[in-house]
Design an enzyme around this catalytic site. Structure first.
Site, PDB file in Angstrom:
ATOM      1  N   ASP A  96       0.724  -0.999   0.424  1.00 17.73           N
ATOM      2  CA  ASP A  96      -0.010  -0.216   0.518  1.00 17.73           C
ATOM      3  C   ASP A  96       1.012   1.742   0.034  1.00 17.73           C
ATOM      4  OD1 ASP A  96      -1.795   1.716   0.384  1.00 17.73           O
ATOM      5  OD2 ASP A  96      -2.298   1.777   2.539  1.00 17.73           O
ATOM      6  N   ASP A 315      -1.724   5.353  -6.057  1.00 21.99           N
ATOM      7  CA  ASP A 315      -1.581   4.344  -4.689  1.00 21.99           C
ATOM      8  C   ASP A 315      -2.149   2.870  -5.555  1.00 21.99           C
ATOM      9  OD1 ASP A 315      -2.329   3.923  -2.267  1.00 21.99           O
ATOM     10  OD2 ASP A 315      -5.160   3.858  -2.422  1.00 21.99           O
TER      11      ASP A 315
END
Length: 445
Positions: A96, A315
């Protein structure tokens, strides 16, 4: 966790990690003399990986012994299996780039005896009692006292004077545990020094995976492990339930000579704004093109305003791309112009995406045409017309873009769906991101 498909309960998690998880500091320091490259396998899937794991395949290797390439499976979330502890226990963590603190699921009653130095088969939780390198973080540690306590759920000191953390996801689920120090293996003979991690002991999410925090925070994995560059290549998926393979590197990427780079936008202490995430990988998006049409979206929409709204970030933990209302509305207007009669009326996927269709996705994609995200210096992320629609199940396909403000965010977020067949390199030492088109499935073989 920040793995965001648009199916509950994961659909809200990216919002939490960008805007509700406490940052311990905004400073970001790396050792620029670090020049080693490492690689390890990723598993990208929306279901848990089988416990039967080939230890040799899932073992971290150094550059000298392994061509810095490893494989992962991709359907919705990027999940890396990391050997953690001494002896190592394989743990599944979502890769992440939108969060800072790495954390694992901990269960002290998981197993009772391990006498091997090889990574044990991957399980849903980590047993601290079996690791000789595990230690709890006391309340007196500086990481337990954030210098910028501007989030709603800071760390606390539990009854045993151990640093405790707890947080709630935007969908109401929660996780909590202790901050700890533990090693991560990088090869058979090399491991990181003990890094600060979260050791989750309580959580009510059905997802038993942890998080590998990769953002610009000082407690992120790259910062603590002094990794100045990493990259991944997300392959195209054929259906939501199917899995394909891709690649992930820590260190130099042998293909980087053909990457095109954009400078990251960075923010100092004086630029802190309520809707801004200063630790995210913020990029200078300038426009969106559908087919041959450059949409009438002011470039200012993609940059932080006086309150921080409008930031554009890359992201890996978000599946779909999210746009603020002004940008989303312009995209939707063009899609309606091109294929309006084919829109699935009254249908909103994940409370955020309403550009969805029944019928032949290939035909609808041809009508929409290619899509491109345009950056400075002529750099683009191009999504071919045969990949502009995402299969969301039940014969429904959506454009892969959601309205971020419906999820409580005030940012533009480029998710993994729009990073398919693309090398994305995070060059932290030079504060830039690189993009390079690739056949990610072929590269992983």
């Amino acid at each position: 966790m920040a793995s965001v498909s648009l199916s509950p309960p994961l659909c809200m998690l990216i919002i939490f990690f960008f805007f509700f998880f406490f940052p311990f500091s905004s400073s970001f320091t790396l050792n620029n003399n670090n020049n080693h490259s490492i690689s390890f396998p990723l598993t990208l899937t929306k279901t848990h990986v089988s416990d039967s794991i080939n230890n040799k395949k899932h073992r971290l290797r150094t550059l000298s012994s392994y061509n810095v390439k490893s494989s992962f499976k991709y359907s919705m979330a990027l999940v890396v299996s990391l050997p953690i502890g001494t002896p190592p226990q394989l743990q599944q963590m979502v890769l992440d780039t939108g969060s800072q603190l790495s954390w694992i699921q901990c269960n002290p009653k998981q197993r009772t005896n391990i006498k091997t130095t090889s990574p044990s088969p991957s399980t849903s939780s980590f047993d601290p009692s079996l690791s000789s390198s595990f230690s709890l973080l006391p309340c007196t540690h500086p990481a337990c006292k954030p210098r910028v306590p501007d989030f709603t759920l800071p760390t606390t000191c539990d009854q045993n004077r151990i640093c405790h953390y707890s947080y709630f996801y935007a969908d109401g689920t929660y996780a909590e545990g202790n901050l700890v120090r533990e090693k991560l293996a990088l090869s058979n003979s090399q491991s990181t020094p003990p890094l600060i991690l979260g050791c989750a002991t309580e959580e009510d999410s059905k997802d038993a995976r942890g998080i590998l925090g990769m953002n610009l925070g000082r407690l992120s994995f790259p910062s603590q492990a002094q990794i100045t560059k990493f990259s991944y290549c997300v392959p195209t998926r054929q259906a939501r339930s199917s899995s394909v393979t891709g690649s992930f590197y820590l260190g130099d990427n042998p293909d980087s000579s053909r990457f095109r780079y954009v400078d990251m936008l960075t923010f100092g202490q004086s630029q802190r704004m309520p809707n801004l995430d200063p630790l995210a990988f913020t990029v200078p998006l300038q426009g969106i093109r559908i087919g041959a049409t450059k949409l009438n979206i002011p470039a200012s929409v993609f940059k932080p305003d006086a309150g921080g709204s409008g930031q554009t970030m890359v992201d890996s933990g978000s599946e779909f791309t999210f746009l603020v209302d002004e940008a989303y509305s312009r995209v939707r207007e063009e899609v309606v112009r091109l294929v309006g009669p084919r829109l699935k009326k009254g249908y909103v996927y994940g409370d955020a995406a309403d550009m969805c269709f029944d019928g032949n996705a290939v035909e609808i994609g041809r009508l929409i045409g290619d899509m491109a995200f345009e950056f400075e210096k002529g750099v683009e992320i191009v999504i071919p017309k045969d990949r502009v629609l995402a299969d969301v199940g039940g014969g429904v396909h959506c454009l892969g873009i959601g309205r971020s403000e419906r999820l409580g965010a005030a940012s533009n977020i480029i998710g993994s769906f729009h990073q398919q067949n693309l090398w994305v390199e995070f060059d932290l030492a030079n504060r830039r991101l690189g993009f390079g088109e690739a056949d990610c499935t072929r590269l992983a073989k």
